[in-house]
Design a protein around this motif. Structure first.
Motif, mmCIF file in Angstrom:
data_model
loop_
_atom_site.group_PDB
_atom_site.id
_atom_site.type_symbol
_atom_site.label_atom_id
_atom_site.label_comp_id
_atom_site.label_asym_id
_atom_site.label_seq_id
_atom_site.Cartn_x
_atom_site.Cartn_y
_atom_site.Cartn_z
ATOM 1 N N LEU A 34 124.710 55.173 133.477
ATOM 2 C CA LEU A 34 124.286 56.572 133.332
ATOM 3 C C LEU A 34 125.272 57.406 132.513
ATOM 4 C CD1 LEU A 34 123.013 57.022 137.000
ATOM 5 C CD2 LEU A 34 121.593 56.883 134.945
ATOM 6 N N CYS A 35 126.378 56.786 132.125
ATOM 7 C CA CYS A 35 127.395 57.484 131.320
ATOM 8 C C CYS A 35 126.858 57.697 129.904
ATOM 9 C CB CYS A 35 128.676 56.646 131.289
ATOM 10 S SG CYS A 35 129.925 57.287 130.142
ATOM 11 N N ASN A 36 127.119 58.868 129.352
ATOM 12 C CA ASN A 36 126.603 59.196 128.017
ATOM 13 C C ASN A 36 127.582 58.892 126.877
ATOM 14 O OD1 ASN A 36 125.659 62.020 129.854
ATOM 15 N ND2 ASN A 36 124.201 60.460 129.201
ATOM 16 N N ALA A 37 128.733 58.331 127.192
ATOM 17 C CA ALA A 37 129.726 58.057 126.150
ATOM 18 C C ALA A 37 129.158 57.090 125.108
ATOM 19 C CB ALA A 37 130.993 57.485 126.765
ATOM 20 N N ALA A 38 129.620 57.230 123.889
ATOM 21 C CA ALA A 38 129.111 56.386 122.804
ATOM 22 C C ALA A 38 129.614 54.945 122.956
ATOM 23 C CB ALA A 38 129.532 56.959 121.456
ATOM 24 N N TYR A 95 132.781 53.310 132.135
ATOM 25 C CA TYR A 95 132.275 54.675 131.944
ATOM 26 C C TYR A 95 133.423 55.602 131.551
ATOM 27 C CZ TYR A 95 133.823 54.902 136.840
ATOM 28 O OH TYR A 95 134.550 54.811 137.991
ATOM 29 N N CYS A 96 133.071 56.817 131.045
ATOM 30 C CA CYS A 96 134.126 57.700 130.552
ATOM 31 C C CYS A 96 134.689 58.604 131.640
ATOM 32 C CB CYS A 96 133.617 58.525 129.372
ATOM 33 S SG CYS A 96 132.574 59.919 129.852
ATOM 34 N N GLY A 97 133.872 58.947 132.640
ATOM 35 C CA GLY A 97 134.347 59.796 133.729
ATOM 36 C C GLY A 97 134.350 61.276 133.398
ATOM 37 N N GLN A 98 133.875 61.637 132.190
ATOM 38 C CA GLN A 98 133.971 63.038 131.773
ATOM 39 C C GLN A 98 132.668 63.646 131.294
ATOM 40 O OE1 GLN A 98 137.224 63.352 129.040
ATOM 41 N NE2 GLN A 98 138.703 62.798 130.627
ATOM 42 N N CYS A 99 131.743 62.812 130.876
ATOM 43 C CA CYS A 99 130.491 63.357 130.320
ATOM 44 C C CYS A 99 129.628 63.942 131.433
ATOM 45 C CB CYS A 99 129.729 62.259 129.589
ATOM 46 S SG CYS A 99 129.098 60.997 130.716
ATOM 47 N N LYS A 100 128.521 64.523 131.053
ATOM 48 C CA LYS A 100 127.642 65.153 132.037
ATOM 49 C C LYS A 100 127.089 64.102 133.023
ATOM 50 C CE LYS A 100 123.874 68.349 132.637
ATOM 51 N NZ LYS A 100 122.521 68.656 132.215
ATOM 52 N N GLY A 101 126.721 62.937 132.449
ATOM 53 C CA GLY A 101 126.197 61.866 133.298
ATOM 54 C C GLY A 101 127.202 61.454 134.368
ATOM 55 N N CYS A 102 128.446 61.285 133.939
ATOM 56 C CA CYS A 102 129.499 60.886 134.881
ATOM 57 C C CYS A 102 129.737 61.970 135.930
ATOM 58 C CB CYS A 102 130.792 60.581 134.136
ATOM 59 S SG CYS A 102 130.788 58.946 133.360
ATOM 60 N N GLN A 103 129.744 63.220 135.470
ATOM 61 C CA GLN A 103 129.990 64.322 136.407
ATOM 62 C C GLN A 103 128.897 64.414 137.471
ATOM 63 O OE1 GLN A 103 130.620 67.855 134.082
ATOM 64 N NE2 GLN A 103 132.654 67.206 133.422
HETATM 65 ZN ZN LIG Z 1 130.590 59.272 131.069
#
Ligand SMILES: [Zn+2]
Length: 340
Positions: A55-59, A65-73
Motif C-alpha cells: 500500500l506504500c506509494n513510494a516509487a 515501504y517508505c514509512g512516510q507517504c500517505k499510504g504508509c501514514q
Molecule cells: Zn510509503
C-alpha cells in the motif's frame, strides 16, 4: 536520504520478501498467497510488513515501504481504507462468517486510494467450512490489483481448493544457527534459560525470547516442582489444578518436555543430557518415584490432551486437566518405581 536504514524484517523474512518484490516488479504477483510460518518466526509481522509495502506509494519499493507517504501514514494509523485485517475476535476460537462476508464485499469495492487492495487473514485454520466456501469465490474470480494474504502455521488441514489457488510462500528459520545468530545480535549474553529455550525451540526465535522474557522459564520451573509434589503426594491434584488453571496450555506443553526428560534420566542419562537442566531436581524426583511404564502412560495422556487443544475444542479442557492430575497421583502409587 535512505528511507530504509534498518529493515524491520528479520534475516529469514528477507528472502520471501524479495521473492514477492521480484514478482511485483515483473507484474507476476498472484492474487492470493498462502503464507506458511510456524509460531515464533514472526509470520504475522511479516504479513503486516507485506501489506504496508503493497500500500506504500513510494516509487522505489525494492527494499521495503517508505514509512512516510500517505499510504504508509494511513496504514500505520490503522485506518487505511484499502486494508482489511481478519483475525479471531477476543474470546472466540473461530473467525465468524459475517467477518468473511464483510471482507469479500470490501474486496469487491473499488480501491479508495487508487492503488492495491489488501486482505490479510491471520489464521485460515480459524475459518469454518462455510467461510471457506464464501472465500473460494473471491479466490476464483479475483479483482485486479487485489492481494489476499492467507496465513497458516502448517499446510496440513488447509483445504485443497485453497492450496491449488494460492501461491505458497514459506517464512521459516532454516536451522538453529540462524536462531542463535539473530539472538546474539539482540542479547549481550546467553543465560542458562536462554540456552534451554534455544534447545526447545531451535527454529522459533521469537518463542525463545518469549520463553525467557515472559518468565516462562521461571514459571515452568515452579510448575514442574509443584507437579513433582503431586507425584510424591505432598500436594493434592486439585490444589495444583486450581493454581495453574490460567496457564493450562503452557503446563501441558511443559509436562511433555518434562516427561521426555524423566524418561531420559531413567535410561541412565545425566543432568547434562536433559533439556530442562534447571529443573533437574524436580525431574529427578519424578524419575525416581514412578516407573518407566507409568511415565509412558502419563506422557500418552498429555499427548491426548494436546490433541484436544489442537482441535480447538477445549470446552472440557479444564476437566481433562483435573483428571490428568488425579490420574498422575494414582499412577504414582500404582506404578511405583521399585528400589533397585
Ligand atoms: Zn510509503
Amino acid at each position: 536520504m535512505s528511507l530504509f536504514e534498518e529493515s524491520p524484517l528479520t534475516p529469514w523474512q528477507q528472502e520471501p520478501f524479495h521473492h514477492l518484490s521480484r514478482q511485483l516488479e515483473q507484474g507476476h504477483l498472484p492474487h492470493s498467497i498462502l503464507v506458511l510460518g510456524e509460531e515464533g518466526v514472526g509470520r504475522e509481522d511479516f504479513c503486516q510488513f507485506i501489506a504496508q509495502w503493497m500500500l506504500c506509494n513510494a516509487a522505489d519499493k525494492t527494499q521495503g515501504y517508505c514509512g512516510q507517504c500517505k499510504g504508509c501514514q494511513l496504514f500505520e494509523a490503522g485506518s487505511h481504507p484499502d486494508y482489511h485485517l481478519l483475525e479471531i475476535e477476543e474470546g472466540k476460537t473461530q473467525i465468524a462468517i459475517s467477518q468473511v462476508r464483510e471482507l469479500i464485499q470490501h474486496m469487491q469495492e473499488s480501491s479508495h486510494q487508487a492503488g492495491w487492495k489488501l486482505a490479510n487473514i491471520t489464521n485460515i485454520h480459524a475459518l469454518n467450512e462455510s467461510s471457506f466456501n464464501a472465500l473460494l469465490k473471491t479466490l476464483e474470480e479475483p479483482q485486479s490489483n487485489t492481494l489476499l494474504l492467507l496465513q497458516a502455521d502448517q499446510l496440513q488441514g488447509v483445504p485443497a481448493t485453497i492450496k491449488s489457488r494460492a501461491q505458497i510462500l514459506k517464512v521459516g528459520v532454516a536451522d538453529v544457527s540462524m536462531t542463535r545468530e539473530w539472538l546474539k545480535q539482540r542479547h549481550d549474553f546467553f543465560s542458562q534459560e536462554m540456552e534451554t529455550a534455544i534447545q526447545l525451540f531451535p527454529t522459533a526465535p521469537y518463542k525463545v525470547e518469549a520463553f525467557v522474557e515472559n518468565g516462562e522459564a521461571f514459571k515452568s520451573g515452579e510448575f514442574i516442582f509443584d507437579y513433582a509434589e503431586v507425584i510424591t503426594a505432598k500436594q493434592t491434584p486439585m490444589e495444583i489444578a486450581d493454581r495453574w488453571k490460567d496457564e493450562l496450555e503452557n503446563c501441558i506443553f511443559w509436562c511433555q518436555l518434562m516427561f521426555h526428560d524423566v524418561l531420559l534420566l531413567q535410561q541412565s542419562a545425566t543432568k547434562d543430557d536433559i533439556q530442562l537442566k534447571q529443573q533437574y531436581e524436580a525431574i529427578e524426583m519424578i524419575a525416581s518415584t514412578v516407573s518407566a511404564k507409568g511415565v509412558m502412560l502419563l506422557l500418552n495422556k498429555i499427548i491426548e490432551i494436546q490433541r484436544l487443544i489442537k482441535l480447538k475444542s477445549p470446552a472440557n479442557l479444564m476437566a481433562s486437566w483435573q483428571s490428568f492430575l488425579i490420574y498422575s497421583a494414582q499412577i504414582a502409587i500404582k506404578y511405583k518405581k521399585l528400589e533397585s
